[in-house]
Design a protein around this motif. Structure first.
Motif, PDB file in Angstrom:
ATOM      1  N   SER A 129      -3.134  -0.170 -14.571  1.00  0.00           N
ATOM      2  CA  SER A 129      -4.110  -0.560 -13.565  1.00  0.00           C
ATOM      3  C   SER A 129      -3.774   0.124 -12.250  1.00  0.00           C
ATOM      4  N   THR A 130      -4.800   0.322 -11.420  1.00  0.00           N
ATOM      5  CA  THR A 130      -4.572   0.961 -10.121  1.00  0.00           C
ATOM      6  C   THR A 130      -3.780   0.074  -9.180  1.00  0.00           C
ATOM      7  N   SER A 131      -3.734  -1.218  -9.449  1.00  0.00           N
ATOM      8  CA  SER A 131      -2.971  -2.117  -8.584  1.00  0.00           C
ATOM      9  C   SER A 131      -1.486  -2.140  -8.932  1.00  0.00           C
ATOM     10  N   ARG A 132      -1.122  -1.520 -10.053  1.00  0.00           N
ATOM     11  CA  ARG A 132       0.281  -1.524 -10.473  1.00  0.00           C
ATOM     12  C   ARG A 132       1.118  -0.574  -9.617  1.00  0.00           C
ATOM     13  N   LEU A 133       0.797   0.702  -9.673  1.00  0.00           N
ATOM     14  CA  LEU A 133       1.549   1.721  -8.950  1.00  0.00           C
ATOM     15  C   LEU A 133       0.810   2.048  -7.660  1.00  0.00           C
ATOM     16  N   LEU A 134       1.429   1.755  -6.531  1.00  0.00           N
ATOM     17  CA  LEU A 134       0.753   1.839  -5.235  1.00  0.00           C
ATOM     18  C   LEU A 134       1.138   3.144  -4.537  1.00  0.00           C
ATOM     19  N   ILE A 135       0.574   4.249  -5.006  1.00  0.00           N
ATOM     20  CA  ILE A 135       0.844   5.540  -4.383  1.00  0.00           C
ATOM     21  C   ILE A 135       0.441   5.458  -2.911  1.00  0.00           C
ATOM     22  N   GLY A 136       1.318   5.853  -2.045  1.00  0.00           N
ATOM     23  CA  GLY A 136       1.068   5.760  -0.613  1.00  0.00           C
ATOM     24  C   GLY A 136       1.861   4.646   0.043  1.00  0.00           C
ATOM     25  N   GLN A 137       2.345   3.703  -0.765  1.00  0.00           N
ATOM     26  CA  GLN A 137       3.224   2.658  -0.254  1.00  0.00           C
ATOM     27  C   GLN A 137       4.644   2.958  -0.738  1.00  0.00           C
ATOM     28  N   VAL A 138       5.522   3.203   0.193  1.00  0.00           N
ATOM     29  CA  VAL A 138       6.859   3.711  -0.123  1.00  0.00           C
ATOM     30  C   VAL A 138       7.918   2.687   0.258  1.00  0.00           C
ATOM     31  N   ALA A 139       8.875   2.477  -0.639  1.00  0.00           N
ATOM     32  CA  ALA A 139      10.031   1.618  -0.389  1.00  0.00           C
ATOM     33  C   ALA A 139      11.288   2.483  -0.387  1.00  0.00           C
TER      34      ALA A 139
ATOM     35  N   TRP B  26       4.540  -5.109   8.274  1.00  0.00           N
ATOM     36  CA  TRP B  26       4.122  -4.653   6.957  1.00  0.00           C
ATOM     37  C   TRP B  26       2.777  -5.290   6.648  1.00  0.00           C
ATOM     38  N   LYS B  27       1.767  -4.437   6.472  1.00  0.00           N
ATOM     39  CA  LYS B  27       0.396  -4.904   6.232  1.00  0.00           C
ATOM     40  C   LYS B  27      -0.075  -5.868   7.322  1.00  0.00           C
ATOM     41  N   GLY B  28       0.304  -5.520   8.550  1.00  0.00           N
ATOM     42  CA  GLY B  28      -0.123  -6.296   9.703  1.00  0.00           C
ATOM     43  C   GLY B  28       0.656  -7.569   9.953  1.00  0.00           C
TER      44      GLY B  28
ATOM     45  N   HIS C 245      13.283  -0.429   3.735  1.00  0.00           N
ATOM     46  CA  HIS C 245      12.152   0.040   4.516  1.00  0.00           C
ATOM     47  C   HIS C 245      10.879   0.041   3.678  1.00  0.00           C
ATOM     48  N   LEU C 246       9.763  -0.325   4.305  1.00  0.00           N
ATOM     49  CA  LEU C 246       8.440  -0.201   3.705  1.00  0.00           C
ATOM     50  C   LEU C 246       7.543   0.551   4.679  1.00  0.00           C
TER      51      LEU C 246
END
Length: 233
Positions: free
Chosen positions: A49-59, A223-225, A7-8
């Motif tokens: 980097s902020t693009s590494r760990l995507l807080i708010g996107q859950v797997a 997922w992301k549209g 799930h995403l």
């Protein structure tokens, strides 16, 4: 028959953080075998980097006794209803390499109907803390290989603190995936994965590690549209 689901979902920041430190899926959930709630990461992104760990996107990666239990969870459980609003795949087990506690490997092994059928790969591991710098050194080139490979339709990494790391990738065909694994892809620096595996065999990065291969059996949501990540499903 046992079924796996991946799930995403995008959650508000505070709910995603809460999920890291609480049991969003009760161990007493009917038909649940094992689940891993993780924070999504961008494959190959710089570590700091902020693009590494995507807080708010859950797997969330889950094993169920059967699809009936999965359907009931998505319809009746509070967190299940949240996951139902996201995207998920249902997966039938094909092969395992290595071991990882919690999941129960089914005796029944599925198979791909055709050589050019799509396939899904999930890796999951518990890291040795002192091996993390060496793992990053060898692992990031592999992440970039998978991320940029023309044979994937969706790929990402995920993490659960303190030491669980995982990858997820959908491949157009099994051959494209196995060519990548063995260093035979027609891409730049094709042996990145093979070299990293040799290093792992020389000195393991993990307390426990497994690679699981699946036949995708159903895809739900967006997922992301986007949808339709499984070719021809």
């Amino acid at each position: 028959m046992s079924v796996f689901s991946y799930h995403l979902i995008e959650l508000p920041f505070y709910k995603a953080i809460k999920g890291m430190f609480s049991n969003s899926i009760s161990k007493n959930t009917n038909g649940l075998i094992h689940s891993e709630y993780m924070t999504a990461m961008t494959l190959g992104a710089p570590i700091l980097s902020t693009s590494r760990l995507l807080i708010g996107q859950v797997a969330v990666f889950i094993q169920w006794e059967n699809e009936i239990a999965l359907d009931a969870f998505l319809e009746e459980d509070n967190f299940g209803r949240i996951l139902a609003k996201g995207w998920h795949l249902r997966l039938s087990f094909i092969r395992e390499w290595g071991k990882f506690s919690g999941f129960e490997i089914p005796e029944y092994k599925d198979y791909l109907e055709r050589p050019n059928s799509p396939v899904v790969a999930v890796t999951i591991a518990r890291m040795k803390p002192f091996a993390v710098p060496r793992f990053i050194h060898w692992g990031r080139p592999v992440e970039k290989l998978v991320r940029d490979h023309p044979g994937t339709t969706l790929s990402l990494a995920s993490v659960k603190f303190p030491n669980t790391v995982s990858t997820f990738s959908i491949w157009k065909t099994e051959k494209e995936m196995t060519d990548m694994v063995h260093g035979h892809s027609a891409v730049e620096k094709p042996k990145r994965h093979a070299n990293a595996m040799k290093e792992r065999e020389r000195k393991n990065f993990h307390f426990e590690f497994t690679t699981l291969r699946f036949r995708p059996i159903a895809e739900f949501g967006k997922w992301k549209g986007q949808t339709g990540f499984i070719p021809g499903l």
